[in-house]
Scaffold this motif. Structure first.
Motif, PDB file in Angstrom:
ATOM      1  N   ALA A  56       0.825  -1.211   0.000  1.00  0.00           N
ATOM      2  CA  ALA A  56       0.000   0.000   0.000  1.00  0.00           C
ATOM      3  C   ALA A  56       0.856   1.256   0.000  1.00  0.00           C
ATOM      4  N   VAL A  57       1.907   1.276   0.792  1.00  0.00           N
ATOM      5  CA  VAL A  57       2.793   2.449   0.839  1.00  0.00           C
ATOM      6  C   VAL A  57       3.484   2.636  -0.507  1.00  0.00           C
ATOM      7  N   ARG A  58       3.980   1.555  -1.077  1.00  0.00           N
ATOM      8  CA  ARG A  58       4.670   1.637  -2.367  1.00  0.00           C
ATOM      9  C   ARG A  58       3.735   2.199  -3.435  1.00  0.00           C
ATOM     10  N   ILE A  59       2.526   1.666  -3.509  1.00  0.00           N
ATOM     11  CA  ILE A  59       1.559   2.112  -4.516  1.00  0.00           C
ATOM     12  C   ILE A  59       1.141   3.565  -4.273  1.00  0.00           C
ATOM     13  N   ALA A  60       0.895   3.925  -3.029  1.00  0.00           N
ATOM     14  CA  ALA A  60       0.493   5.301  -2.715  1.00  0.00           C
ATOM     15  C   ALA A  60       1.586   6.287  -3.103  1.00  0.00           C
ATOM     16  N   VAL A  82       3.665   1.735   8.775  1.00  0.00           N
ATOM     17  CA  VAL A  82       3.635   2.628   7.617  1.00  0.00           C
ATOM     18  C   VAL A  82       4.963   3.383   7.497  1.00  0.00           C
ATOM     19  N   VAL A  83       5.449   3.905   8.612  1.00  0.00           N
ATOM     20  CA  VAL A  83       6.721   4.639   8.603  1.00  0.00           C
ATOM     21  C   VAL A  83       7.855   3.723   8.170  1.00  0.00           C
ATOM     22  N   THR A  84       7.885   2.505   8.680  1.00  0.00           N
ATOM     23  CA  THR A  84       8.924   1.550   8.292  1.00  0.00           C
ATOM     24  C   THR A  84       8.875   1.261   6.790  1.00  0.00           C
ATOM     25  N   ALA A  85       7.687   1.043   6.259  1.00  0.00           N
ATOM     26  CA  ALA A  85       7.534   0.766   4.834  1.00  0.00           C
ATOM     27  C   ALA A  85       7.904   1.983   3.990  1.00  0.00           C
TER      28      ALA A  85
END
Length: 88
Positions: A56-60, A82-85
């Protein structure tokens, strides 16, 4: 999370979003990403459902581009993941 009042949360925020990326958190109370996607589609904006935080983080970040903004919206317990990703 499925037991949160996500209907009200997103209804109030939807006008500010260009699109949505949903995810299923690793929590027994999780609201499945696909279910949240179905709900969010009523706002007429693109919605992408993801299987995990990193995806999700990568796509966002990809969708936002180098000058865009990504808002992580939902339960605070997930913020560390989320912060780690985001830093990966």
């Amino acid at each position: 999370l499925g037991d949160k009042d996500y209907h009200q949360m997103y209804a109030e925020m939807s006008e500010y979003a260009a699109e949505f990326v949903t995810l299923t958190p690793a929590n027994p109370r999780a609201l499945p990403a696909a279910e949240l996607k179905t709900y969010l589609e009523q706002f007429g904006k693109p919605v992408t459902a993801c299987d995990d935080v990193a995806e999700a983080v990568r796509i966002a970040k990809e969708k936002a581009g180098p000058n865009g903004v990504v808002l992580c919206y939902g339960s605070l317990y997930m913020l560390g993941d989320v912060v780690t990703a985001a830093r990966a």
